[in-house]
Design an enzyme around this catalytic site. Sequence first.
Site, mmCIF file in Angstrom:
data_model
loop_
_atom_site.group_PDB
_atom_site.id
_atom_site.type_symbol
_atom_site.label_atom_id
_atom_site.label_comp_id
_atom_site.label_asym_id
_atom_site.label_seq_id
_atom_site.Cartn_x
_atom_site.Cartn_y
_atom_site.Cartn_z
ATOM 1 C CG ASP A 98 1.731 0.919 2.379
ATOM 2 O OD1 ASP A 98 1.136 -0.056 1.879
ATOM 3 O OD2 ASP A 98 2.414 1.721 1.724
ATOM 4 C CG ASP A 199 1.760 -3.619 -0.945
ATOM 5 O OD1 ASP A 199 2.248 -2.672 -1.574
ATOM 6 O OD2 ASP A 199 2.251 -4.768 -0.941
ATOM 7 C CD GLU A 252 0.691 -1.372 -5.447
ATOM 8 O OE1 GLU A 252 1.715 -1.031 -6.056
ATOM 9 O OE2 GLU A 252 0.670 -2.365 -4.685
ATOM 10 C CG HIS A 321 6.873 3.552 -2.711
ATOM 11 N ND1 HIS A 321 5.502 3.724 -2.827
ATOM 12 C CD2 HIS A 321 7.063 2.226 -2.493
ATOM 13 C CE1 HIS A 321 4.906 2.559 -2.677
ATOM 14 N NE2 HIS A 321 5.825 1.633 -2.482
ATOM 15 C CG ASP A 322 6.384 0.747 -5.988
ATOM 16 O OD1 ASP A 322 7.356 0.550 -5.226
ATOM 17 O OD2 ASP A 322 5.251 0.283 -5.780
#
Length: 546
Positions: A98, A199, A252, A321-322
């Site tokens: 990430d 990210d 993302e 995970h969000d």
Amino acid sequence: MALNVKKDTVVYQIYPRSFKDTDGNGVGDIRGIIEKLDYIASLGVNVIWLSPIYKSPNDDNGYDIADYTSIQPEFGTMEDFDELVAEARTRGIGIVMDLVINHTSDEHEWFKRALAGEEKYRNYYIIAKGENGKLPNNWGNFFAECPWAKFSDNEDEYYLHLFSKKQPDLNWHNPDVLEEVKSIMRFWLDRGVVGFRCDVINVIYKNSLANGKKQLVLTGREHYLSTEGCHDILRTLRKEVLEPYGAWAVGETVFVDISGAKDLCAPERGELDMVFYFEHMECDQVFVKWFKTRLAPKKLMKTLTKWQNALPWNACYFENHDQPRFISRFEDLGAYRKEASKMMAGLLMTMRGTPFVYEGQEIGMTNGDFENLDEVMDIESHNIYAMAKGLGIPKGIRWKMIKRTSRDNARTPMQWTGNKNADFTNGTPWLKINANSKEVNVKAEMEDPKGVLAFWKQMIALRKSNEILADGSFKVVCERKRVYAFERELDGQKLLSICNMSGKKVFLPSFVKDWKHTVVSNYQETDPTHMKPFEFRLMAQKEVKS
Ligand code: ISL
């Protein structure tokens, strides 16, 4: 490892904090991932994306990085990491890291040196003056905070943070920041990683700090969403860093629309390989994600179709995970947890694109069973709760909002067995383990050849071995209230994927009679006239080996 990320890859996302703890501190660790590598390989995936494992004060569970080239001590050591890369490689699995480069932690050396007055490092961040006691602009913040925090006590100076106060935004107008990031990426590529998940990558470059036009959420975003500066940076990173290593990148991209996504991932532009869009995550919300409404399957289908048609290739996902667990969004899930999870496996593995599976999705894990805010750890949830309180929203409703939308719903520890703490840890888990771990766990699934896990494995294997699924075109053929069906075609060979996205029995559309062979279904017995609740079928006109 020369993988074609577009055709051969199925990615498994690990949220390391919640995966497997081996040292009893209640937090997952790298040795836990190593221990579970055979399990991960048995799923059939060939890439692991690790949510951040870098040194961090954990204000946002690692998305606030204090040192990009060291490992968070609670997760282990660099030796553990090297072992993970090597052990994964022997199983044909590559590691994707990430890359969080919109912001650092305020405990990063750069920020500390900026605070200490070093001009070089001040220029790494976005520092602006307020005038006459006012903030530098009217922008909003992703975590419902004020995006400006005082930089120095005595002057009217602020630093920008689009996320938490402890996540100061980097100044991407400064070429030194780009050089730093290039060397960070090379550091990990030299250690053997195969790519990056970038990210909030489309917000990194702020065109200006001018006031934004007033919006319900994130006023100011027109000044930083997918700017030319961001595109330039991505092209540079691809050409100078990713390409020489044969590495790939998924971005993302918040608030991204189709034209924005095309600009970010058109191969000839040389930026990203694919993006995570959000529109299908928003089919059960009103205005903002904290106000949930019923999930209307038709809205979901239309959104999926729109994105499938728009881009020649993209990332496909339903969980991370969000986001709350996807099957928990179905209001009529009832007793069909297993069927629904299998149906989602069928859908995910038959769409066109690179599938991303999130830990626990493969055993049908559901939202956390939190009873009050004390059990929730996520900073975003706490901030939203406080904001809602400020707006006078009654306590009961506030809690309902958080319970349904909290990012912690997906962060509850992985359920390995039905034993104490689901065998995630011998200590006290950092986040409450779902009581349904007694029934919903890897061990139980491993013992059930017709279970959820077995079906996910079957679908992953098929996605990887079947050329039509890997590379065929996509054409929607049915978007009814509850039934979604599409064809995949390659060199005149076709498959039909059909899903009942509801807990009700529905009529089988008449066109299905032309498809004589059921390649896979999540029910042992299928009916010639009806589809059972959450039924999935993959059909062919001629016989296909599953
Ligand atoms: O979940 C979200 C959207 O529905 C947002 O809250 C989220 O912050 C946004 O998607 C950006 O996410 C990424 O960057 C954040 C980090 O907190 C998230 O975990 C990460 O995925 C800041 O680094």
